[in-house]
Scaffold this motif. Structure first.
Motif, PDB file in Angstrom:
ATOM      1  N   ARG A 207       0.726  -1.077  -0.014  1.00  0.00           N
ATOM      2  CA  ARG A 207       0.000  -0.074   0.093  1.00  0.00           C
ATOM      3  C   ARG A 207       0.882   1.370  -0.139  1.00  0.00           C
ATOM      4  N   ILE A 208       0.337   2.374  -0.524  1.00  0.00           N
ATOM      5  CA  ILE A 208       1.136   3.504  -0.461  1.00  0.00           C
ATOM      6  C   ILE A 208       0.658   4.560   0.489  1.00  0.00           C
ATOM      7  N   PRO A 209       1.304   4.743   1.407  1.00  0.00           N
ATOM      8  CA  PRO A 209       1.163   5.645   2.734  1.00  0.00           C
ATOM      9  C   PRO A 209       0.923   7.144   2.234  1.00  0.00           C
ATOM     10  N   THR A 210       0.525   7.595   3.039  1.00  0.00           N
ATOM     11  CA  THR A 210       0.373   9.342   2.571  1.00  0.00           C
ATOM     12  C   THR A 210       1.554  10.019   3.455  1.00  0.00           C
TER      13      THR A 210
ATOM     14  N   PHE B 175      10.899   5.286  -0.989  1.00  0.00           N
ATOM     15  CA  PHE B 175      10.796   3.863  -1.665  1.00  0.00           C
ATOM     16  C   PHE B 175       9.670   3.166  -0.542  1.00  0.00           C
ATOM     17  N   VAL B 176       8.941   2.247  -1.088  1.00  0.00           N
ATOM     18  CA  VAL B 176       8.035   1.556  -0.267  1.00  0.00           C
ATOM     19  C   VAL B 176       8.057   0.237  -0.780  1.00  0.00           C
TER      20      VAL B 176
ATOM     21  N   GLN C  87       8.813   5.864  -4.999  1.00  0.00           N
ATOM     22  CA  GLN C  87       7.343   6.661  -4.723  1.00  0.00           C
ATOM     23  C   GLN C  87       7.592   8.095  -5.169  1.00  0.00           C
ATOM     24  N   ARG C  88       7.130   8.325  -6.535  1.00  0.00           N
ATOM     25  CA  ARG C  88       7.506   9.816  -7.076  1.00  0.00           C
ATOM     26  C   ARG C  88       6.577  10.869  -6.167  1.00  0.00           C
ATOM     27  N   SER C  89       5.358  10.117  -5.754  1.00  0.00           N
ATOM     28  CA  SER C  89       4.274  11.200  -5.238  1.00  0.00           C
ATOM     29  C   SER C  89       4.926  11.852  -3.619  1.00  0.00           C
ATOM     30  N   LEU C  90       5.738  10.771  -3.188  1.00  0.00           N
ATOM     31  CA  LEU C  90       6.328  11.118  -1.723  1.00  0.00           C
ATOM     32  C   LEU C  90       7.642  11.667  -1.659  1.00  0.00           C
TER      33      LEU C  90
END
Lengths: 257, 429
Positions: free
Chosen positions: B71-74, B92-93, B98-101
């Motif tokens: 899952r991708i965290p906020t 990285f997850v 993770q570009r958005s983070l």
């Protein structure tokens, strides 16, 4: 001069370390404001007396009593003694890794202040308290940012003990061979700092092997400790006599008595 | 052996599927890695380098290769794991970028997956050139699965003043394995600071097998911080390998708080004369945690200085292992090498093994080492109490000092403060 109230009364004190009895019946009375010196040959029990009064857990009290400021000293933990004004300047100050001298001393001062219901000092307030005390021993802040006693020279360690004494302002200060390992300039600085701290409400017990510190700090009373007992007491002149004659004649006297 | 075959099988499936479009040199690198791992298998305790650490929970466990983040965290969720607010950040997850983070980035601070195709020559020049896989099954396995991780490139004579953060998060909801692969290249006379953090969002068991290669060019300076705060049920295996040029400075800081089992191989090669290396480490363990630090400093050139300091604080039934190998090659004259490892045992059931290994083949060198294992110093305890500090506070203060000694060498003040707070929090538990 009017005599102060009795601050410390040691009666028949016997103490052992590692099963060996070192103190074999010490009697000693110290009043507020007095400076006492305890001299004696190596192994006579001088440092043991200092450690026992400060509450070192390795020493076993086997008999006798010590009243300090109206309390049974042996009922108090080392930290409680410190909070009640007992201070020991260590013969071999301990190195503490990772803790700066400043943090250490502020923790100690705040522990004592807290026990008296006084507000703890933040780093800035503490710096103000420290400033004048540092000057007295000829130091600047740099020494305060180093880990406690780590990499300090012998002389620096002893100055650090005197700095702690100046900041913690004890009622009863024990100096355990503070003069050993000091060159003459360091000795003078330390003596001067101690002299500045002499006060009617503060007593000193100066443990020393040599008379030379007493050239700069004039004691009220000099005691000679030999084989675990005080065998002779006198005025400052006794120190000079010991310097001239050595300790052998007293050891013989101890055997006779 | 079953698990080795299973891993090789999962490699085959992976290599022929999603990543089959890789350039040939990368395919070759991966093939070499899996062949090596297949040959070596998992290490066992009969091997000198693994005497004190059993990897049975990993070898016998069942960890699936993560195909995508569970899952991708906020951003709010990851904030507690960011040790610094300012500067570039790559997140990285489960091993995936993770570009958005991450913060807006550019070609020199990038995901490895991206630069493998966009800056092939640079990556190819360095990737896998420093870390040993010959006798290292875990770095061989990581090399087999090379795909994503952090890429940091600092061009010659460039100074990046703000630290670059690399955050590796495990979602911690499934038993997966991730093989993050990082490449840091600080070119000639450049300067940068990097903060590499491993942490978990959930508390499920998982396995991280990370490799970081750090190249420091002639006259360059790098400050590399690595903070391992994996979950208490995680398995963390990592290799950090640095390679230093002439007159370069590298300050390596390692802090390990987490993991059920953590093994960190740290290698530093001083390849050019006049280099300076500081290797500064702390492991703070409790419960049944086991952490093994295996360091190798290779003085391959003359007039280099390496100072290594590792402190361990071990409570409950925790076990710390430290091996400090120092090699001084023939001709590496005027080497100045110092190593200390101090272990504080806070419980009668805690255990530490400390072994220096000095191999000196040059005659005009200065090499010292020392290690200690023991409880709090009773003399220090009495010293504090004689100053009015209560016994419990005195113990806490002395224990904190053990950690603070290491943190005190870190130059980035806000980072030091964050780690200080984590240490204080753990000691208060």
């Amino acid at each position: 001069m009017a005599k102060g109230k009795v601050l410390l009364e040691v009666k028949g004190l016997r103490a052992a370390v590692a099963g060996n009895e070192i103190l074999k019946g010490v009697d000693l009375t110290i009043r507020d404001g007095e400076v006492h010196a305890i001299m004696g040959p190596n192994g006579s029990g001088k440092s043991t007396l200092a450690q026992v009064l400060a509450g070192h857990p390795a020493y076993e009290v086997r008999g006798g009593s010590v009243q300090y400021a109206g309390k049974d000293l042996f009922e108090l933990d080392p930290e409680e003694r410190a909070r009640d004004g007992v201070f020991l300047a260590f013969q071999y100050p301990v190195e503490i890794r990772g803790i700066t001298n400043s943090y250490f001393l502020r923790s100690a001062l705040n522990a004592i202040r807290k026990s008296k219901g006084e507000a703890e000092l933040d780093p800035l307030d503490f710096l103000q308290v420290l400033e004048s005390k540092l000057k007295a021993i000829g130091w600047d802040d740099a020494m305060m940012n180093r880990p406690v006693n780590e990499g300090f020279s012998g002389g620096e360690k002893k100055r650090n003990e005197i700095l702690q004494l100046a900041v913690l302002e004890p009622r009863f200060a024990i100096l355990d061979e503070t003069d050993s390992g000091l060159d003459i300039d360091a000795l003078k600085t330390v003596a001067q700092a101690v002299n500045q701290l002499r006060a009617p409400e503060r007593a000193f017990l100066i443990v020393t092997h040599y008379q030379r510190l007493l050239n700069y700090i004039t004691p009220d009373v000099v005691h000679v400790l030999a084989d675990g007992r005080i065998v002779k007491s006198g005025g400052p002149e006794l120190a000079h006599e010991l310097e001239a004659k050595g300790y052998d004649w007293l050891r013989d006297a101890a055997m006779v008595s | 052996m079953a698990h080795v075959d299973q891993l090789v099988g999962s490699y085959r499936a992976w290599a022929s599927n999603g990543v089959s479009g890789a350039p040939d040199w990368l395919k070759d690198l991966r093939e070499g890695g899996i062949a090596r791992f297949h040959h070596l298998g998992f290490p066992n305790m009969k091997q000198e380098a693994w005497r004190f650490t059993s990897v049975a929970p990993i070898a016998e466990g069942s960890f699936e290769l993560a195909k995508e983040p569970a899952r991708i965290p906020t951003l709010d969720e990851i904030r507690p794991f960011l040790l610094l607010e300012a500067g570039y950040r790559l997140v990285f997850v489960d091993g995936f970028f993770q570009r958005s983070l991450s913060t807006p980035f550019f070609d020199d601070v990038q995901s490895l997956a991206h630069v493998v195709s966009h800056r092939q020559d640079l990556v190819r020049q360095h990737l896998g050139k420093y870390v040993a896989t010959q006798d290292r099954p875990f770095s061989a396995l990581n090399t087999a699965f090379v795909s994503d991780g952090a890429f940091v490139h600092v061009p010659a004579k460039t100074n990046i003043p703000e630290p670059i953060q690399l955050l590796f998060l495990a979602s911690g909801t499934k038993p997966v394995v991730a093989h993050p692969r990082n490449l840091v290249v600080i070119e000639r006379e450049a300067r940068a600071s990097i903060v590499e953090t491993y942490a978990a969002l959930g508390d499920h068991s998982y396995w991280t097998n990370a490799v970081t290669e750090i190249v420091v060019g002639d006259g360059a300076r790098a400050d590399h911080y690595r903070v391992q705060r994996e979950s208490d049920r995680a398995y963390h295996v990592a290799t950090s390998q640095s390679h230093q040029g002439r007159d370069s400075t590298l300050n390596l800081h390692f802090v390990a708080f987490g993991g059920a089992l953590a093994r960190h191989d740290i290698g530093a090669v001083m390849a050019g004369p006049g280099g300076t290396l500081i290797l500064n480490g702390l492991y703070l363990l409790a419960g049944a945690q086991h952490a093994d630090h295996h360091t190798t400093i290779d003085h391959a050139a003359d007039h280099c200085a390496s100072h290594e300091y590792f402190n361990g604080v071990l409570d409950d039934k925790a076990r710390g292992v430290f091996t400090g190998r120092i090699i001084v090659r023939p001709g590496a004259q005027k080497t100045d090498s110092k190593q200390t490892n101090n272990n504080l045992l806070l419980s009668g059931h805690a255990h530490a093994d400390s072994q220096p290994q000095l191999e000196i083949y040059a005659d005009d060198v200065k090499c010292t080492h020392g290690s200690t294992v023991g409880p709090l110093d009773p003399r220090a305890l009495f010293y504090l109490r004689s100053r009015g500090v209560g016994e419990d506070d005195a113990r806490r203060l002395l224990t904190y000092g053990f950690a603070a000694e290491i943190l005190g060498r870190m130059e980035i003040a806000p980072l030091r403060a964050q780690l200080d707070a984590i240490v204080r929090g753990r000691l208060a538990e």
